[in-house]
Design a protein around this motif. Structure first.
Motif, PDB file in Angstrom:
ATOM      1  N   LYS A 120       0.988   3.881  -3.054  1.00  0.00           N
ATOM      2  CA  LYS A 120       0.504   5.231  -2.746  1.00  0.00           C
ATOM      3  C   LYS A 120       1.577   6.272  -3.037  1.00  0.00           C
ATOM      4  O   LYS A 120       1.295   7.344  -3.592  1.00  0.00           O
TER       5      LYS A 120
ATOM      6  N   LEU B   7      -6.492  -6.242  -1.407  1.00  0.00           N
ATOM      7  CA  LEU B   7      -7.500  -5.228  -1.734  1.00  0.00           C
ATOM      8  C   LEU B   7      -8.148  -4.662  -0.481  1.00  0.00           C
ATOM      9  O   LEU B   7      -8.403  -3.456  -0.404  1.00  0.00           O
TER      10      LEU B   7
ATOM     11  N   CYS C 297      -5.027 -11.811  -3.089  1.00  0.00           N
ATOM     12  CA  CYS C 297      -5.740 -10.692  -3.719  1.00  0.00           C
ATOM     13  C   CYS C 297      -6.774 -10.099  -2.774  1.00  0.00           C
ATOM     14  O   CYS C 297      -6.909  -8.873  -2.669  1.00  0.00           O
TER      15      CYS C 297
ATOM     16  N   TRP D 172      -5.527  -2.385   1.067  1.00  0.00           N
ATOM     17  CA  TRP D 172      -5.428  -1.161   0.278  1.00  0.00           C
ATOM     18  C   TRP D 172      -6.609  -0.240   0.554  1.00  0.00           C
ATOM     19  O   TRP D 172      -6.450   0.968   0.713  1.00  0.00           O
ATOM     20  N   TRP D 173      -7.800  -0.804   0.595  1.00  0.00           N
ATOM     21  CA  TRP D 173      -9.007   0.005   0.824  1.00  0.00           C
ATOM     22  C   TRP D 173      -8.944   0.724   2.164  1.00  0.00           C
ATOM     23  O   TRP D 173      -9.288   1.896   2.269  1.00  0.00           O
TER      24      TRP D 173
ATOM     25  N   SER E 127      -4.946   2.819   2.596  1.00  0.00           N
ATOM     26  CA  SER E 127      -4.694   3.958   1.711  1.00  0.00           C
ATOM     27  C   SER E 127      -5.400   5.207   2.194  1.00  0.00           C
ATOM     28  O   SER E 127      -4.907   6.323   2.025  1.00  0.00           O
TER      29      SER E 127
ATOM     30  N   GLY F 146      -2.903   3.232  -8.285  1.00  0.00           N
ATOM     31  CA  GLY F 146      -4.188   2.952  -7.664  1.00  0.00           C
ATOM     32  C   GLY F 146      -4.499   1.476  -7.588  1.00  0.00           C
ATOM     33  O   GLY F 146      -3.596   0.612  -7.623  1.00  0.00           O
ATOM     34  N   THR F 147      -5.792   1.153  -7.538  1.00  0.00           N
ATOM     35  CA  THR F 147      -6.265  -0.219  -7.338  1.00  0.00           C
ATOM     36  C   THR F 147      -5.787  -1.191  -8.411  1.00  0.00           C
ATOM     37  O   THR F 147      -5.412  -2.325  -8.083  1.00  0.00           O
TER      38      THR F 147
ATOM     39  N   THR G 122       0.823  -1.209   0.000  1.00  0.00           N
ATOM     40  CA  THR G 122       0.000   0.000   0.000  1.00  0.00           C
ATOM     41  C   THR G 122       0.858   1.259   0.000  1.00  0.00           C
ATOM     42  O   THR G 122       0.600   2.205  -0.749  1.00  0.00           O
TER      43      THR G 122
ATOM     44  N   VAL H 168      -2.414  -2.397  -7.474  1.00  0.00           N
ATOM     45  CA  VAL H 168      -2.481  -3.280  -6.306  1.00  0.00           C
ATOM     46  C   VAL H 168      -2.942  -4.670  -6.721  1.00  0.00           C
ATOM     47  O   VAL H 168      -2.377  -5.692  -6.302  1.00  0.00           O
ATOM     48  N   LEU H 169      -3.971  -4.731  -7.561  1.00  0.00           N
ATOM     49  CA  LEU H 169      -4.503  -6.025  -7.997  1.00  0.00           C
ATOM     50  C   LEU H 169      -3.464  -6.804  -8.797  1.00  0.00           C
ATOM     51  O   LEU H 169      -3.283  -8.006  -8.588  1.00  0.00           O
TER      52      LEU H 169
END
Length: 678
Positions: free
Chosen positions: A104, A198, A194, A201-202, A205, A109-110, A100, A113-114
């Motif tokens: 960042k 996620l 994954c 990260w959600w 971040s 972005g996402t 993250t 990360v994915l």
């Protein structure tokens, strides 16, 4: 040449710096602590997510090797205390936080990360497949356990009419999947990594986004620089500095010359830019004007610039005195530790635990650590404000002799007239002829009988004693048989040398510490059961301010809604602050304003008594007079009970007609004897 600016990106190469090591150590300890709690405490596994925050901050602000160092240290600690579960928790936090933070910092972005999570999941899955291929017995045991769980679930489903038809397909389907177990393990690894990535990260971040909005206004890091280290002579020409997001300059315009071997005192009221000038001299790029030097600043480097802060606790990193002196020095550096300790008045304390040093001893240790770098420029920022008078005299004897005994320049930021007069010259940053008077020293008030004054008793201490680490080989007595009464509307000054037990006494009277023996009563009941009824203002006001803005801080402390602007304004008015300050960020306040905001929040709860621990430290003469006048008015008009712990006595006679002296944890009728700071 112009001083280099402050870097906005992590260093690209080179060994870990002392600052990076310190950050890695602190964050590793935080992550390891959360991991251990999550593993050891029942039903506390969710707390492990908190460990992603320190790791995320490291990845966001520093390079990868800092994160790796923290991961190794934190995982080792967690493994030794909580076993394999603690180890894996730290590694998991490092992965989520690191991913993250790096994404960042790079502005991605996402999708990034994915993509990274898919790669990490595939690698994780392949490692598991390889391990199970080699460890066949472990694979059989794991599959039998999984099969038993599925069969048990199928039996439970068969008893539910709606789910009965799905029971047999579940068993047969899982048995078929086990025939293709490598694909199952690989897919499970990718999915789990994954999902965790996620979710992390959600959540994380958003935390990093909020922290990024907090300006690091006192950052001292500077680029390493490849030129010659030569911070002096220095010439400042029309230098100005403005912090991010502020509509006015914090410093300037300032023009000055600083010559080698010179002792310069920097004075001025709170908010005049003294600390900002220190930052510029230490290498921070001004927003206007120029700083000319013959070489680079060399902050923390041999022969460069060294800085001693107001709070020495923030600079002490070694567990032993000798270790702290040489902390961060390049490998192979030869340092005569005993000579440096003797020079600063700490001879014989090389093997002493730094945790047992008093405030004056910590400040002198910070001086020794600075001298170990043989700096050409030493900057001391209000280093005597938290030290008793004896310790202040000792420190000034050390500081005033540095330019005679070493090839260095000394810049000493101070509010005290006696300290400024010992310099070769003084620079006042007041800008006008108003508010330029200095803080004067005063003799220690005579002690008064610790008996009853007019008014009903509020705080009653009877034979109070306290021992830290009681029952262990490290037991230390802080207080012995302390007995006195504080009455309604009373004003009491508590005086004593550093280490005499004043702060311990304050915490007991506030109910934050339960005495080892004896009783401390508030209105006839133990004060420890009435936490909050006695308000306490700590030495460092900034550490007591927990919210982002003035209005949020006051509303939170006083216990009302932040939307109640009328109450916010009224509370600010009680401490003499303009209601217009309500929207201001805490970091934009001066030292005197911070103390008043703390006081406003405390008074908003209508406490039975108010304890002020070093309320005058770091304030200029005008701010001291204003704060004392405010407290005197509150005591006279509202009957507020006030207990003040202070090393500064000038002007306190009106607020505190009674004085108690502590010596080695005991009440003494005479002022504490002269001598070095304990």
């Amino acid at each position: 040449m112009t001083a280099p600016g402050s870097a906005t990106q992590p260093r690209k190469s080179g060994p870990l710096t002392p600052g990076e090591l310190a950050q890695a150590a602190v964050m590793a300890a935080l992550c390891a602590a959360t991991a251990i709690i999550a593993v050891v405490v029942p039903f506390a596994a969710g707390l492990s997510m908190l460990g992603t925050v320190p790791m995320g901050l490291l990845a966001y602000r520093y390079r990868m090797r800092v994160l790796l160092a923290a991961t190794v240290a934190g995982a080792t600690i967690a493994f030794l205390i909580a076993g394999l579960g603690g180890f894996m928790t730290v590694v998991n936090c490092a992965y989520i936080g690191g991913l993250t933070g790096i994404v960042k910092r790079r502005g991605r972005g996402t999708p990034t990360v994915l993509a990274a999570a898919v790669v990490a999941g595939a690698l994780f899955g392949m490692v598991l497949v390889g391990a199970m291929t080699v460890l066949s017995r472990l694979r059989i045991l794991a599959f039998e356990s999984m099969t038993a769980n599925i069969e048990g679930l199928a039996v439970a489903m068969a008893r539910v009419p709606v789910l009965r038809d799905f029971a047999d397909p579940l068993k047969h389907g899982f048995a078929t999947l086990l025939d293709y177990w490598p694909v199952l393990i690989l897919g499970s690894g990718i999915f789990s990594i994954c999902f965790v990535s996620l979710v992390g990260w959600w959540a994380l971040s958003r935390v990093l986004t909020r922290l990024a909005g907090v300006p690091d206004v006192h950052k001292l890091d500077t680029p390493g620089g490849t030129g010659t280290v030569a911070p002096v002579p220095a010439r400042l020409a029309d230098v100005r500095f403005r912090y991010p997001g502020v509509d006015h300059d914090a410093l300037g315009p300032v023009s000055m010359d600083l010559q080698p071997g010179e002792h310069v005192a920097v004075t001025g009221p709170n908010g005049s830019g003294k600390t900002t000038l220190m930052l510029v001299l230490a290498g921070r790029e001004p927003t206007a004007g120029t700083v000319e030097r013959e070489g680079v600043v060399g902050l923390g480097r041999i022969g460069g610039t060294a800085v001693i802060m107001q709070h020495p606790e923030s600079q002490v990193l070694g567990t032993r005195v000798a270790d702290d002196v040489v902390w961060g020095l390049p490998p192979g550096t030869t340092t005569d530790v005993d000579r440096l300790l003797t020079e600063v008045g700490l001879d014989g304390l090389a093997d002493r635990d730094t945790g047992g040093l008093s405030g004056g001893e910590l400040q002198r240790l910070a001086v020794a650590g600075a001298l170990a770098r043989e700096p050409a420029l030493l900057i001391a920022d209000e280093v005597t404000s938290m030290v008793d008078q004896n310790g202040r005299d000792t420190l000034m004897t050390v500081l005033s002799g540095l330019t005679r005994h070493h090839e260095m320049s000394l810049v000493h930021i101070t509010h005290y007239d006696a300290e400024a007069s010992s310099a070769d010259r003084a620079i006042n940053l007041g800008g006008t002829t108003e508010n330029t008077d200095m803080v004067q020293t005063a003799a220690v008030p005579a002690g008064t009988v610790p008996g009853h004054e007019a008014g009903a008793p509020v705080l009653e201490l009877t034979a109070v004693g306290h021992e830290y680490a009681s029952g262990t080989p490290w037991a230390k007595t802080a207080l012995r048989d302390v007995t006195f009464t504080v009455n309604e509307g009373d004003g009491l000054l508590v005086h004593g040398l550093n280490g005499s037990g004043k702060s311990t006494l304050a915490w007991i009277m506030a109910g934050l510490t339960v005495p080892t023996y004896g009783a401390c009563l508030l209105d006839g009941a133990p004060v420890s059961g009435q936490v909050g009824a006695v308000a306490m203002s700590f030495q460092a006001a900034r550490l007591q301010l927990m919210r982002s803005s003035v209005e949020r801080e006051i509303a939170s402390s006083a216990g009302f809604a932040v939307d109640d602007q009328a109450r916010v304004a009224a509370t600010l008015a009680t401490v003499g602050l303009d209601p217009g300050l309500a929207k201001r960020r805490i970091d934009q306040l001066s030292g005197g304003q911070m103390r008043r905001v703390v006081l406003a929040g405390l008074l908003g709860r209508a406490p039975r008594a108010l304890i002020l621990d070093e309320p005058l430290a770091g304030l200029d003469a005008a701010s001291q007079r204003g704060l004392l006048r405010l407290l005197e008015d509150l005591r006279r008009d509202t009957g507020l009970t006030v207990v003040v712990i202070s090393h500064d006595f000038s002007g306190l006679e009106g607020l505190c007609p009674r004085t108690l002296h502590l010596r080695d944890g005991e009440l003494a009728m005479a002022p504490t004897a002269a001598g070095g700071a304990r």
